[in-house]
Design an enzyme around this catalytic site. Structure first.
Site, PDB file in Angstrom:
ATOM      1  N   GLU A  24       0.702  -1.019   0.116  1.00 20.40           N
ATOM      2  CA  GLU A  24      -0.043   0.059  -0.027  1.00 20.40           C
ATOM      3  C   GLU A  24       0.799   1.209   0.012  1.00 20.40           C
ATOM      4  O   GLU A  24       1.968   1.187   0.332  1.00 20.40           O
ATOM      5  CB  GLU A  24      -0.965   0.106   1.298  1.00 20.40           C
ATOM      6  CG  GLU A  24      -2.449  -0.267   0.879  1.00 20.40           C
ATOM      7  CD  GLU A  24      -2.989   0.676   0.019  1.00 20.40           C
ATOM      8  OE1 GLU A  24      -2.547   1.601  -0.465  1.00 20.40           O
ATOM      9  OE2 GLU A  24      -4.289   0.269  -0.137  1.00 20.40           O
ATOM     10  N   ASN A 154     -10.532   5.214   1.310  1.00 23.30           N
ATOM     11  CA  ASN A 154      -9.439   4.863   0.297  1.00 23.30           C
ATOM     12  C   ASN A 154      -9.617   6.217  -0.739  1.00 23.30           C
ATOM     13  O   ASN A 154     -10.482   7.031  -0.769  1.00 23.30           O
ATOM     14  CB  ASN A 154      -9.682   3.544  -0.386  1.00 23.30           C
ATOM     15  CG  ASN A 154      -8.907   2.608   0.341  1.00 23.30           C
ATOM     16  OD1 ASN A 154      -7.497   2.643   0.292  1.00 23.30           O
ATOM     17  ND2 ASN A 154      -9.437   1.368   0.361  1.00 23.30           N
ATOM     18  N   ASP A 204     -10.258   1.340  -4.722  1.00 30.79           N
ATOM     19  CA  ASP A 204      -9.180   1.344  -3.753  1.00 30.79           C
ATOM     20  C   ASP A 204      -8.398   2.542  -3.863  1.00 30.79           C
ATOM     21  O   ASP A 204      -8.911   3.653  -3.772  1.00 30.79           O
ATOM     22  CB  ASP A 204      -8.261   0.085  -3.888  1.00 30.79           C
ATOM     23  CG  ASP A 204      -7.391  -0.029  -2.445  1.00 30.79           C
ATOM     24  OD1 ASP A 204      -7.027   0.488  -1.785  1.00 30.79           O
ATOM     25  OD2 ASP A 204      -7.840  -1.417  -2.279  1.00 30.79           O
TER      26      ASP A 204
END
Length: 298
Positions: A24, A154, A204
């Protein structure tokens, strides 16, 4: 939603075979020409120097989701229960403040620097507990909560002129756009901008390019889509793994798109089918990203 098959398509290739559990937070450090990203679950900060191809990682003692370059040098680490200053050259770390330290079920998640050199950052439940997450802004060292009751926040990113912010609560499938004032604070309520609720994959992480388009990772669909200012799909990056988590532009000309991925929740069979899941991927888009300012704490 645009379903025209004539949209531009790219194929992402393996950049670093790091096989993160939950990759991430890719972030380009312009000053040092380094890309940083995190393996949240394994408590690791990864790095890549594209000019030399060198890469590596630092092992930390807590989960983290972003390493943001600081105006005064070093990195701000967005951790599960703290914000810290990190010196990559020495490996030294200094805690600056708590971050939801009184809430043991949450950890940090998506984050990005805005056009004012402030940091938007989010929290979520460690097991994605419903409505446990929040969205914050760290502005000149002061942390303000912008929104609560989120599940998996997100897609935080910002327009070049600083007039809008985008974010999503992944479980809703809807990317929201929020008008900002001249100091970068939200005005009114965020508005629905792009709806992926009935599409394959869940929205996302996201990043803006210099042409006003948003690049959005679709978790579960193996794609990053490029959306025009109206939220219509005009481009598509295809990956050989199913769980892309976040894109970021990097390199000296900001035309290289790196994409973090994950193998979180995979069975042994899925891992056999996607052996490089969790690794860092790259695609030369020919489209320039936006340079993000360094984070200012004062």
């Amino acid at each position: 939603m645009n379903t025209d098959m004539s949209v531009s398509t790219w194929q992402a290739e393996l950049a670093v075979d790091c096989r993160c559990s939950l990759g991430e937070g890719p972030q380009w450090d312009t000053k040092n020409q380094r890309l940083y990203w995190c393996d949240i679950l394994e408590k690791q900060l990864h790095w890549l120097s594209p000019a030399t191809g060198e890469s590596g990682h630092y092992q930390l003692d807590h989960r983290l989701s972003l390493a943001a370059p600081l105006a005064e040098g070093g990195l701000l680490l967005v951790g599960e229960d703290r914000l810290s200053r990190f010196d990559p050259s020495s490996g030294s770390i200094e805690k600056l403040s708590d971050f939801e330290a009184d809430n043991p079920i949450t950890r940090s998640n998506d984050a990005r620097i805005d056009r004012h050199g402030s940091l938007w950052l989010s929290s979520m439940g460690k097991s994605a507990e419903r409505n446990a997450g929040s969205l914050y802004r760290l502005h000149r060292g002061e942390l303000s909560r912008l929104r609560s009751g989120l599940t998996i926040p997100n897609a935080i990113c910002f327009s070049a002129d600083g007039e809008f912010a985008w974010f999503t609560d992944t479980v809703t499938g809807v990317v929201m756009r929020w008008a900002l004032d001249s100091d970068g604070w939200p005005q009114g309520e965020p508005q629905p901008w792009a709806d992926f609720f009935s599409s394959q994959g869940n929205p996302d992480g996201a990043v803006m390019d210099s042409e006003g388009c948003l690049w959005l990772a679709l978790w579960g669909a193996g794609q990053v889509v490029r959306l025009d200012p109206n939220g219509e799909i005009i481009g598509r990056v295809e990956l050989p793994v199913s769980q892309p988590s976040c894109p970021a532009f990097a390199g000296p000309d900001l035309k290289t798109l790196y994409i973090t991925t994950a193998q979180e929740g995979f069975s042994a069979e899925q891992l056999a089918q996607e052996p490089t899941a969790g690794s860092l991927y790259v695609v030369e888009t020919g489209i320039k990203g936006l340079a993000e300012p360094p984070l200012r704490l004062a």
